[in-house]
Scaffold this active site. Sequence first.
Site, PDB file in Angstrom:
ATOM      1  N   ASP A   1      -8.701  -8.774   3.866  1.00 60.15           N
ATOM      2  CA  ASP A   1      -8.398  -7.738   4.853  1.00 60.15           C
ATOM      3  C   ASP A   1      -9.453  -7.665   5.958  1.00 60.15           C
ATOM      4  O   ASP A   1     -10.331  -6.801   5.900  1.00 60.15           O
ATOM      5  CB  ASP A   1      -8.274  -6.386   4.137  1.00 60.15           C
ATOM      6  CG  ASP A   1      -7.641  -5.323   5.021  1.00 60.15           C
ATOM      7  OD1 ASP A   1      -7.115  -5.676   6.088  1.00 60.15           O
ATOM      8  OD2 ASP A   1      -7.664  -4.141   4.632  1.00 60.15           O
TER       9      ASP A   1
ATOM     10  N   GLU B   1       0.823  -1.218   0.000  1.00 60.96           N
ATOM     11  CA  GLU B   1       0.000   0.000   0.000  1.00 60.96           C
ATOM     12  C   GLU B   1       0.858   1.269   0.000  1.00 60.96           C
ATOM     13  O   GLU B   1       0.663   2.172   0.810  1.00 60.96           O
ATOM     14  CB  GLU B   1      -0.961  -0.013   1.190  1.00 60.96           C
ATOM     15  CG  GLU B   1      -1.893  -1.219   1.162  1.00 60.96           C
ATOM     16  CD  GLU B   1      -2.966  -1.213   2.243  1.00 60.96           C
ATOM     17  OE1 GLU B   1      -2.697  -0.711   3.339  1.00 60.96           O
ATOM     18  OE2 GLU B   1      -4.065  -1.713   1.969  1.00 60.96           O
TER      19      GLU B   1
ATOM     20  N   GLU C   1     -12.386  -2.183  12.268  1.00 57.62           N
ATOM     21  CA  GLU C   1     -12.395  -1.404  11.027  1.00 57.62           C
ATOM     22  C   GLU C   1     -13.576  -1.744  10.112  1.00 57.62           C
ATOM     23  O   GLU C   1     -14.294  -0.852   9.671  1.00 57.62           O
ATOM     24  CB  GLU C   1     -11.070  -1.617  10.284  1.00 57.62           C
ATOM     25  CG  GLU C   1     -11.049  -0.965   8.915  1.00 57.62           C
ATOM     26  CD  GLU C   1      -9.720  -1.118   8.182  1.00 57.62           C
ATOM     27  OE1 GLU C   1      -8.787  -1.723   8.744  1.00 57.62           O
ATOM     28  OE2 GLU C   1      -9.620  -0.625   7.054  1.00 57.62           O
TER      29      GLU C   1
HETATM   30  C1  GCU Z   1      -6.033  -2.059   5.851  1.00 65.67           C
HETATM   31  C2  GCU Z   1      -6.337  -0.729   6.473  1.00 65.67           C
HETATM   32  C3  GCU Z   1      -5.170   0.196   6.392  1.00 65.67           C
HETATM   33  C4  GCU Z   1      -3.922  -0.487   6.942  1.00 65.67           C
HETATM   34  C5  GCU Z   1      -3.699  -1.802   6.259  1.00 65.67           C
HETATM   35  C6  GCU Z   1      -2.585  -2.632   6.854  1.00 65.67           C
HETATM   36  O1  GCU Z   1      -5.931  -1.946   4.465  1.00 65.67           O
HETATM   37  O2  GCU Z   1      -7.450  -0.168   5.856  1.00 65.67           O
HETATM   38  O3  GCU Z   1      -5.471   1.350   7.111  1.00 65.67           O
HETATM   39  O4  GCU Z   1      -2.817   0.309   6.812  1.00 65.67           O
HETATM   40  O5  GCU Z   1      -4.853  -2.585   6.361  1.00 65.67           O
HETATM   41  O6  GCU Z   1      -2.899  -3.636   7.494  1.00 65.67           O
HETATM   42  O7  GCU Z   1      -1.441  -2.326   6.703  1.00 65.67           O
END
Ligand code: GCU
Length: 664
Positions: free
Chosen positions: A351, A272, A379
């Site tokens: 996730d 990400e 979440e």
């Molecule tokens: C999810 C979450 C993110 C987080 C990511 C992770 O995608 O929405 O906020 O950073 O998980 O586990 O790294």
Amino acid sequence: MQKSWTELWLSYEPKKENGNLPFWQTISLTGFDEASGIVENALAELVEGARGMLDVIPEIILEEEIEQGIAIMRDAAMEPESYLLCRNGAKIFLKAGDEKGLLYGVFHLLRRVAMEEVPDFEEIYCKPDNPLRMYNHWDNMDGSIERGYSGNSFFFENNEIIQDERITDYARLMASIGINGVVVNNVNVKDAATYLITDRYFDKVAKMAEIFGSYGIRFFLSLNFAAPLELGGPDSADPLDERVIAWWKAKMEEVFRRIPNLGGFLVKADSEGRPGPFTYGRTQADGANMLADLVKPYGGIIIWRCFVYNCTQDWRDYKTDRARAGYDNFIEMDGDYHENVILQIKNGPMDFQIREAVSPLLGGLKKTNQMLEVQVAQEYTGQQIDLCYLIPLFKEVLDFKTYCAPEKDTVADVISGRCYGNKNTGIAAVINTGRDANWTGNDLAAANLYGFGRLAFDMSLSAEEIAEEWVKQTFSTEEEVVKKVTELLMGSRATYEKYTCPLGIGWMVTPHYHYGPSIDGYEYSRWGTYHRADHWGIGVDRTDAGTGYVRQYYEPNASMYNDIATCPEELLLFFHHVPYTYRLKTGKTLIQHIYDTHFEGVSEVEAMIQVWESLSGKVEKRAYDTVRERFDRQLVNAKEWRDQVNSYFYRKSGIPDEKGRKIY
Ligand code: GCU
């Protein structure tokens, strides 16, 4: 000083003594150093607990035998972190091989008193199931918390480290449930957080780490893989570049010297938008091993996350499957990770959804240390507005039979080291705490906070046992309260699942925020989180005919998921694209199932509210009111989900509800 936060399950309110009192008047300590931090804290806890719950201040006697009371003694032959409680007439013996065992034994005794249990046991032996039992904070240095639903951080504010008593209370709470490791900063390490490993913060970080250490908790930091670039080192983070290695070597020497209780680092790399070894054409193992070798001289470990996937997907592409990514990125290097590297794997391949398959990487890896990651922060599961007790979900994951070995092949076996005999293993959870007075926003969400620790320590506990323990210590031991709150907790996950996304498909949430419905919110996005609903049906084909994801499992799981007839129905849409007219085992069509569960989900929330209202006056008023207000919001949310999901599928399919209920 009047605290502005509650004590949760450690409130030590007056209790019925039930035969405990005589033991708590005298406490002896033999073979332990009473001045060492952990022992001192354990004794202080005993005194506080006795004073609050039994209205007695115990006399502490050192290195002498007692006639009556609690005799704490060292038994060097016992395993680390374990303890033994035995009752012999007027004495309760607490034996432990080390200070952590003693601390856990003390909290065990206090728990029994808080639960008003009669001291009628003969012998109780406890040894934690998992070597590492960790909470991961996603706290940012500016005080915000990524996916935090209970206020700001109690560690950080305005790029500074907060130094107040709350950290100590937090450490006590963690120790009381057996947590032995904490990562304090967000896995997305940016801005000021990169500087946690520099002189700017060392003193305060070391102080924080010391407090944790005095409760048997090892301190960890999330690390920025690109730190060399950002902290004035070489203009690269290539893990095989000699200059980069030399920079990290010096850095690790400095960091471990300045933060004595440092256990190591958690790393989110190539994920990400975070930098990682892939940027330099290197493997995940290259990155993890480089750091691991450098922390090894200090007994450090590197926990490397497996949440690596392509987040710039094209929704038109039906072949790329995000669910495959973790396995595809990590399986080939199985056996290449060094002994002090642990791969941290999310429970599902997507996730933290309310329902998804168990990650095939767990147990798929056979020669690599593995740690399970779950999310106690809600979440995708109601954000601590909606009630969702997650321990049943975690239990399902732990009990999942991977078939990775002839026996001892469940996820619990893999992550505890029982399967492969490795010791750098365990379980971690993204935590749900914040600076709110009640720590978790919704008071009932503290059951998840408590429950994860207890489960990580003893995976044989049932979700119900854990819930009852928590209610008794938090609210009341009165039968009606225990029964009703436990029932509310136990039913809550199924209810949440009913009014949100059906049969394992996941998502359908408001993009970015992840609360509330937006059925197509992610459907045409880059995130790889599609439901593929059309006029005929819905679901992602992950079978041999589809993305082939099912083949990442061992047999017979692979074939079971591959065949729609044997695929567990709660995961039907995770594995198959299914027509709305498909008949489920209940005899209902898929579309009717969607309608029915969504109406039921809302009715169940209404029923939950009634149960809670019947507890008015029986639980603490502040908590009662807070939870009551959350339930109102949950009901609004549930109705929104019901109406959007039902209308969406009615409009797609054109098939009316058999029962003729209101659909828009
Ligand atoms: C999810 C979450 C993110 C987080 C990511 C992770 O995608 O929405 O906020 O950073 O998980 O586990 O790294």
